[in-house]
Design an enzyme around this catalytic site. Structure first.
Site, PDB file in Angstrom:
ATOM      1  N   SER A   7      14.141  72.064  56.141  1.00 45.14           N
ATOM      2  CA  SER A   7      14.848  72.266  57.408  1.00 45.14           C
ATOM      3  C   SER A   7      13.884  72.787  58.464  1.00 45.14           C
ATOM      4  O   SER A   7      13.311  73.872  58.317  1.00 45.14           O
ATOM      5  CB  SER A   7      15.980  73.277  57.220  1.00 45.14           C
ATOM      6  N   HIS A  32      15.205  67.604  57.622  1.00 43.17           N
ATOM      7  CA  HIS A  32      16.541  68.078  58.005  1.00 43.17           C
ATOM      8  C   HIS A  32      16.477  68.771  59.370  1.00 43.17           C
ATOM      9  O   HIS A  32      15.690  69.695  59.573  1.00 43.17           O
ATOM     10  CB  HIS A  32      17.008  69.057  56.927  1.00 43.17           C
ATOM     11  N   HIS A  65      21.864  67.299  60.889  1.00 40.85           N
ATOM     12  CA  HIS A  65      23.036  68.113  60.538  1.00 40.85           C
ATOM     13  C   HIS A  65      23.631  68.673  61.833  1.00 40.85           C
ATOM     14  O   HIS A  65      23.056  69.568  62.446  1.00 40.85           O
ATOM     15  CB  HIS A  65      22.556  69.232  59.595  1.00 40.85           C
ATOM     16  N   MET A  67      26.032  70.824  63.797  1.00 41.65           N
ATOM     17  CA  MET A  67      26.954  71.965  63.763  1.00 41.65           C
ATOM     18  C   MET A  67      27.455  72.151  65.189  1.00 41.65           C
ATOM     19  O   MET A  67      27.117  73.125  65.878  1.00 41.65           O
ATOM     20  CB  MET A  67      26.223  73.208  63.232  1.00 41.65           C
ATOM     21  N   MET A 136      27.975  73.545  52.250  1.00 38.36           N
ATOM     22  CA  MET A 136      27.236  74.676  52.836  1.00 38.36           C
ATOM     23  C   MET A 136      27.286  75.848  51.856  1.00 38.36           C
ATOM     24  O   MET A 136      28.360  76.269  51.423  1.00 38.36           O
ATOM     25  CB  MET A 136      27.858  75.092  54.173  1.00 38.36           C
ATOM     26  N   GLY A 141      24.764  78.592  60.893  1.00 41.34           N
ATOM     27  CA  GLY A 141      24.404  79.262  62.137  1.00 41.34           C
ATOM     28  C   GLY A 141      22.991  79.816  62.129  1.00 41.34           C
ATOM     29  O   GLY A 141      22.348  79.852  63.164  1.00 41.34           O
ATOM     30  N   PHE A 142      22.513  80.210  60.970  1.00 36.23           N
ATOM     31  CA  PHE A 142      21.200  80.861  60.910  1.00 36.23           C
ATOM     32  C   PHE A 142      20.476  80.498  59.605  1.00 36.23           C
ATOM     33  O   PHE A 142      21.125  80.313  58.574  1.00 36.23           O
ATOM     34  CB  PHE A 142      21.358  82.379  60.976  1.00 36.23           C
ATOM     35  N   GLY A 143      19.151  80.455  59.687  1.00 40.09           N
ATOM     36  CA  GLY A 143      18.345  80.310  58.481  1.00 40.09           C
ATOM     37  C   GLY A 143      18.167  81.678  57.833  1.00 40.09           C
ATOM     38  O   GLY A 143      18.534  82.710  58.415  1.00 40.09           O
ATOM     39  N   GLY A 144      17.617  81.667  56.631  1.00 38.33           N
ATOM     40  CA  GLY A 144      17.235  82.922  55.981  1.00 38.33           C
ATOM     41  C   GLY A 144      18.374  83.755  55.416  1.00 38.33           C
ATOM     42  O   GLY A 144      18.181  84.936  55.127  1.00 38.33           O
ATOM     43  N   ASP A 172      22.990  73.234  51.228  1.00 37.88           N
ATOM     44  CA  ASP A 172      22.196  73.764  52.350  1.00 37.88           C
ATOM     45  C   ASP A 172      22.501  75.248  52.551  1.00 37.88           C
ATOM     46  O   ASP A 172      23.651  75.629  52.794  1.00 37.88           O
ATOM     47  CB  ASP A 172      22.592  72.963  53.606  1.00 37.88           C
ATOM     48  N   GLY A 173      21.448  76.078  52.456  1.00 36.51           N
ATOM     49  CA  GLY A 173      21.570  77.505  52.737  1.00 36.51           C
ATOM     50  C   GLY A 173      21.152  78.358  51.551  1.00 36.51           C
ATOM     51  O   GLY A 173      21.749  78.267  50.475  1.00 36.51           O
ATOM     52  N   GLY A 174      20.086  79.143  51.761  1.00 33.96           N
ATOM     53  CA  GLY A 174      19.646  80.062  50.702  1.00 33.96           C
ATOM     54  C   GLY A 174      19.073  79.372  49.476  1.00 33.96           C
ATOM     55  O   GLY A 174      19.077  79.925  48.380  1.00 33.96           O
ATOM     56  N   GLY A 194      14.848  75.731  54.240  1.00 34.86           N
ATOM     57  CA  GLY A 194      14.093  76.100  55.435  1.00 34.86           C
ATOM     58  C   GLY A 194      13.069  77.159  55.101  1.00 34.86           C
ATOM     59  O   GLY A 194      11.868  76.877  54.936  1.00 34.86           O
TER      60      GLY A 194
HETATM   61  C1  DX5 Z   1      22.206  76.922  58.365  1.00 30.12           C
HETATM   62  C2  DX5 Z   1      21.437  75.603  58.382  1.00 30.12           C
HETATM   63  C3  DX5 Z   1      20.422  75.485  57.292  1.00 30.12           C
HETATM   64  C4  DX5 Z   1      19.355  76.527  57.333  1.00 30.12           C
HETATM   65  C5  DX5 Z   1      18.781  76.674  55.965  1.00 30.12           C
HETATM   66  O1  DX5 Z   1      23.170  76.904  59.342  1.00 30.12           O
HETATM   67  O2  DX5 Z   1      22.322  74.510  58.247  1.00 30.12           O
HETATM   68  O3  DX5 Z   1      19.850  74.178  57.235  1.00 30.12           O
HETATM   69  O4  DX5 Z   1      18.339  76.250  58.234  1.00 30.12           O
HETATM   70  O5  DX5 Z   1      17.863  77.710  56.006  1.00 30.12           O
HETATM   71  P1  DX5 Z   1      17.426  78.540  54.715  1.00 30.12           P
HETATM   72  O6  DX5 Z   1      16.853  77.539  53.745  1.00 30.12           O
HETATM   73  O7  DX5 Z   1      16.438  79.486  55.268  1.00 30.12           O
HETATM   74  O8  DX5 Z   1      18.671  79.189  54.185  1.00 30.12           O
HETATM   75 ZN    ZN Z   2      21.452  72.399  57.819  1.00 31.19          ZN
END
Ligand code: DX5
Ligand code: ZN
Length: 217
Positions: A7, A32, A65, A67, A136, A141-144, A172-174, A194
Protein backbone atom coordinates in the site's frame (compact mmCIF):
# COMPACT_ATOMS: atom_id res chain seq x y z
CA UNK A 1 -0.80 -18.31 -5.62
CA UNK A 2 -0.74 -15.68 -2.87
CA UNK A 3 -0.35 -12.08 -4.01
CA UNK A 4 1.23 -9.23 -2.07
CA UNK A 5 -0.07 -5.71 -2.69
CA UNK A 6 2.07 -3.03 -1.00
CA UNK A 7 0.00 0.00 0.00
CA UNK A 8 1.47 3.29 -1.20
CA UNK A 9 -0.08 5.03 1.80
CA UNK A 10 3.00 4.09 3.84
CA UNK A 11 5.47 5.15 1.11
CA UNK A 12 7.53 8.34 1.08
CA UNK A 13 5.27 10.71 -0.89
CA UNK A 14 8.20 12.94 -1.83
CA UNK A 15 9.61 10.12 -3.99
CA UNK A 16 6.65 8.00 -5.05
CA UNK A 17 8.04 6.79 -8.38
CA UNK A 18 11.18 5.43 -6.69
CA UNK A 19 9.09 3.73 -4.02
CA UNK A 20 6.99 2.05 -6.70
CA UNK A 21 10.12 0.85 -8.50
CA UNK A 22 11.50 -0.58 -5.26
CA UNK A 23 8.42 -2.72 -4.56
CA UNK A 24 8.14 -3.72 -8.22
CA UNK A 25 11.76 -4.90 -8.23
CA UNK A 26 11.27 -6.36 -4.76
CA UNK A 27 8.63 -8.89 -5.86
CA UNK A 28 5.30 -7.12 -5.33
CA UNK A 29 2.41 -8.62 -7.29
CA UNK A 30 0.02 -5.64 -7.20
CA UNK A 31 0.22 -2.00 -6.16
CA UNK A 32 -2.48 -0.82 -3.73
CA UNK A 33 -3.70 2.82 -3.80
CA UNK A 34 -5.72 4.07 -0.81
CA UNK A 35 -8.07 6.82 -1.97
CA UNK A 36 -9.77 8.69 0.92
CA UNK A 37 -12.22 11.59 0.73
CA UNK A 38 -12.45 12.99 4.28
CA UNK A 39 -16.13 11.95 4.40
CA UNK A 40 -16.40 8.19 4.26
CA UNK A 41 -13.20 8.10 6.33
CA UNK A 42 -11.69 10.93 8.38
CA UNK A 43 -8.56 11.22 6.23
CA UNK A 44 -7.65 12.72 2.83
CA UNK A 45 -5.08 11.05 0.62
CA UNK A 46 -4.81 10.84 -3.16
CA UNK A 47 -6.92 10.93 -6.32
CA UNK A 48 -6.81 9.72 -9.91
CA UNK A 49 -3.95 12.08 -10.78
CA UNK A 50 -1.54 10.07 -8.65
CA UNK A 51 -2.66 6.84 -10.34
CA UNK A 52 -2.17 8.44 -13.75
CA UNK A 53 1.27 9.80 -12.94
CA UNK A 54 2.52 6.45 -11.69
CA UNK A 55 0.94 4.45 -14.54
CA UNK A 56 3.79 5.29 -16.89
CA UNK A 57 6.34 4.30 -14.23
CA UNK A 58 5.14 0.77 -13.56
CA UNK A 59 3.88 -2.46 -15.11
CA UNK A 60 2.27 -3.60 -11.85
CA UNK A 61 -1.45 -4.36 -11.58
CA UNK A 62 -3.00 -1.17 -10.14
CA UNK A 63 -5.39 -2.06 -7.31
CA UNK A 64 -7.34 1.07 -6.33
CA UNK A 65 -9.17 1.01 -3.00
CA UNK A 66 -11.84 3.72 -2.93
CA UNK A 67 -12.78 4.85 0.58
CA UNK A 68 -15.10 7.54 -0.72
CA UNK A 69 -18.79 8.35 -0.69
CA UNK A 70 -20.71 8.13 -3.97
CA UNK A 71 -17.82 6.46 -5.80
CA UNK A 72 -19.89 6.41 -9.01
CA UNK A 73 -18.82 10.04 -9.54
CA UNK A 74 -15.17 9.06 -10.03
CA UNK A 75 -15.13 5.66 -11.75
CA UNK A 76 -14.46 7.06 -15.21
CA UNK A 77 -11.58 9.23 -13.98
CA UNK A 78 -9.87 6.22 -12.45
CA UNK A 79 -10.44 4.15 -15.60
CA UNK A 80 -8.79 6.88 -17.71
CA UNK A 81 -5.94 7.09 -15.19
CA UNK A 82 -5.09 3.43 -15.75
CA UNK A 83 -6.57 1.58 -12.77
CA UNK A 84 -6.88 -2.18 -13.30
CA UNK A 85 -9.25 -2.84 -10.40
CA UNK A 86 -11.54 -0.55 -8.43
CA UNK A 87 -12.78 -1.61 -5.02
CA UNK A 88 -15.74 0.27 -3.56
CA UNK A 89 -16.90 0.17 0.05
CA UNK A 90 -20.25 -1.55 0.44
CA UNK A 91 -21.20 0.97 3.16
CA UNK A 92 -20.74 3.84 0.67
CA UNK A 93 -22.87 2.43 -2.17
CA UNK A 94 -26.65 2.76 -2.28
CA UNK A 95 -26.77 1.05 -5.70
CA UNK A 96 -23.96 -1.45 -5.33
CA UNK A 97 -24.97 -3.71 -8.21
CA UNK A 98 -25.15 -0.81 -10.64
CA UNK A 99 -21.74 0.48 -9.53
CA UNK A 100 -20.15 -2.94 -10.09
CA UNK A 101 -21.67 -3.01 -13.58
CA UNK A 102 -20.34 0.48 -14.28
CA UNK A 103 -16.82 -0.58 -13.25
CA UNK A 104 -16.97 -3.63 -15.53
CA UNK A 105 -18.36 -1.58 -18.41
CA UNK A 106 -15.37 0.74 -18.08
CA UNK A 107 -13.10 -2.28 -18.64
CA UNK A 108 -11.82 -2.73 -15.08
CA UNK A 109 -12.14 -5.47 -12.50
CA UNK A 110 -14.54 -4.76 -9.64
CA UNK A 111 -14.10 -5.33 -5.91
CA UNK A 112 -16.24 -4.72 -2.82
CA UNK A 113 -14.82 -3.87 0.61
CA UNK A 114 -16.44 -4.55 3.99
CA UNK A 115 -15.61 -2.69 7.18
CA UNK A 116 -14.77 -4.89 10.19
CA UNK A 117 -18.29 -4.62 11.66
CA UNK A 118 -20.14 -5.17 8.37
CA UNK A 119 -21.62 -8.67 7.88
CA UNK A 120 -20.87 -10.83 4.85
CA UNK A 121 -24.61 -11.23 4.28
CA UNK A 122 -24.64 -7.83 2.49
CA UNK A 123 -22.73 -9.47 -0.35
CA UNK A 124 -25.13 -12.36 -0.85
CA UNK A 125 -26.65 -11.07 -4.08
CA UNK A 126 -23.49 -9.74 -5.71
CA UNK A 127 -21.10 -12.64 -5.22
CA UNK A 128 -21.38 -13.56 -8.91
CA UNK A 129 -20.60 -9.97 -9.92
CA UNK A 130 -17.31 -9.35 -8.11
CA UNK A 131 -13.69 -10.10 -8.97
CA UNK A 132 -12.54 -9.42 -5.41
CA UNK A 133 -13.91 -9.10 -1.89
CA UNK A 134 -11.84 -6.98 0.48
CA UNK A 135 -12.15 -7.81 4.16
CA UNK A 136 -10.94 -4.78 6.13
CA UNK A 137 -8.95 -5.95 9.14
CA UNK A 138 -8.74 -2.40 10.61
CA UNK A 139 -11.23 0.45 10.51
CA UNK A 140 -10.35 2.25 7.26
CA UNK A 141 -8.76 5.67 7.33
CA UNK A 142 -5.17 5.27 8.48
CA UNK A 143 -2.13 3.06 8.01
CA UNK A 144 -0.22 1.55 10.90
CA UNK A 145 -3.19 0.27 12.94
CA UNK A 146 -3.40 -3.08 14.73
CA UNK A 147 -5.01 -6.10 13.08
CA UNK A 148 -8.49 -6.98 14.43
CA UNK A 149 -8.51 -10.78 15.05
CA UNK A 150 -12.33 -10.97 14.91
CA UNK A 151 -12.07 -10.84 11.10
CA UNK A 152 -10.42 -14.28 10.93
CA UNK A 153 -13.70 -16.25 11.19
CA UNK A 154 -15.18 -13.80 8.65
CA UNK A 155 -12.45 -14.67 6.13
CA UNK A 156 -13.05 -18.39 6.72
CA UNK A 157 -16.78 -17.89 6.22
CA UNK A 158 -16.24 -15.96 2.99
CA UNK A 159 -13.96 -18.69 1.70
CA UNK A 160 -16.81 -21.19 2.25
CA UNK A 161 -19.38 -18.88 0.62
CA UNK A 162 -17.16 -18.48 -2.44
CA UNK A 163 -17.72 -22.10 -3.50
CA UNK A 164 -16.56 -22.58 -7.10
CA UNK A 165 -16.38 -18.85 -7.79
CA UNK A 166 -13.01 -17.39 -8.65
CA UNK A 167 -12.99 -14.01 -6.88
CA UNK A 168 -9.96 -13.00 -4.85
CA UNK A 169 -10.19 -12.63 -1.07
CA UNK A 170 -8.13 -9.60 -0.09
CA UNK A 171 -7.29 -8.57 3.47
CA UNK A 172 -6.13 -5.05 4.33
CA UNK A 173 -4.91 -3.53 7.61
CA UNK A 174 -2.29 -4.54 10.15
CA UNK A 175 -0.78 -7.22 7.90
CA UNK A 176 2.75 -8.17 8.92
CA UNK A 177 4.88 -11.32 9.23
CA UNK A 178 2.78 -12.45 12.25
CA UNK A 179 -0.71 -11.83 10.87
CA UNK A 180 -0.01 -12.78 7.21
CA UNK A 181 0.10 -16.56 7.90
CA UNK A 182 -3.14 -16.32 9.92
CA UNK A 183 -5.16 -14.61 7.19
CA UNK A 184 -3.68 -16.81 4.51
CA UNK A 185 -4.59 -19.93 6.47
CA UNK A 186 -8.14 -18.55 6.76
CA UNK A 187 -8.42 -18.19 2.97
CA UNK A 188 -6.96 -14.82 1.93
CA UNK A 189 -5.46 -14.72 -1.57
CA UNK A 190 -4.24 -11.09 -1.72
CA UNK A 191 -2.54 -9.38 1.22
CA UNK A 192 -2.27 -5.59 1.41
CA UNK A 193 0.62 -4.28 3.50
CA UNK A 194 1.71 -0.68 3.97
CA UNK A 195 3.82 -0.25 7.09
CA UNK A 196 5.22 -3.81 6.98
CA UNK A 197 6.66 -3.16 3.50
CA UNK A 198 7.59 0.52 3.33
CA UNK A 199 8.69 1.16 6.92
CA UNK A 200 11.58 -1.30 6.59
CA UNK A 201 15.15 -1.06 5.28
CA UNK A 202 14.74 -3.99 2.94
CA UNK A 203 11.54 -3.92 0.89
CA UNK A 204 12.33 -7.14 -1.01
CA UNK A 205 12.91 -9.06 2.23
CA UNK A 206 9.69 -7.69 3.74
CA UNK A 207 7.68 -8.81 0.69
CA UNK A 208 9.34 -12.22 0.77
CA UNK A 209 8.40 -12.68 4.45
CA UNK A 210 4.75 -11.95 3.64
CA UNK A 211 4.82 -14.19 0.58
CA UNK A 212 5.54 -17.45 2.35
CA UNK A 213 2.77 -19.82 1.27
CA UNK A 214 0.71 -21.47 4.00
CA UNK A 215 -1.76 -24.34 3.75
CA UNK A 216 -5.47 -23.74 4.41
CA UNK A 217 -6.62 -24.96 7.83
C1 DX5 B 1 -6.47 1.60 5.68
C2 DX5 B 1 -5.96 1.30 4.27
C3 DX5 B 1 -4.83 0.32 4.24
C4 DX5 B 1 -3.62 0.76 4.98
C5 DX5 B 1 -2.83 -0.44 5.36
O1 DX5 B 1 -7.56 2.44 5.61
O2 DX5 B 1 -7.00 0.77 3.47
O3 DX5 B 1 -4.50 -0.06 2.91
O4 DX5 B 1 -2.81 1.63 4.26
O5 DX5 B 1 -1.76 -0.01 6.13
P1 DX5 B 1 -0.99 -0.96 7.17
O6 DX5 B 1 -0.47 -2.12 6.36
O7 DX5 B 1 0.05 -0.07 7.70
O8 DX5 B 1 -2.01 -1.39 8.18
ZN1 ZN C 1 -6.46 -0.18 1.42
Amino acid sequence: MLKIAPSLLAADFSRLAEEVKSVENGGADWLHFDVMDGHFVPNLTMGAQVVQSLRKESQLFFDVHLMIEQPERYLEQFARAGADLLTVSVEACTHLHRILQMIHNLGMKAGVALNPATPLSLLEYVLDDVDLVLIMSVNPGFGGQSFIPAVLPKIRQLQKMRGQRKFEIQVDGGINATTAPLVQAAGATVLVAGTAVFATDNVAHAIKMLHTEKKLV
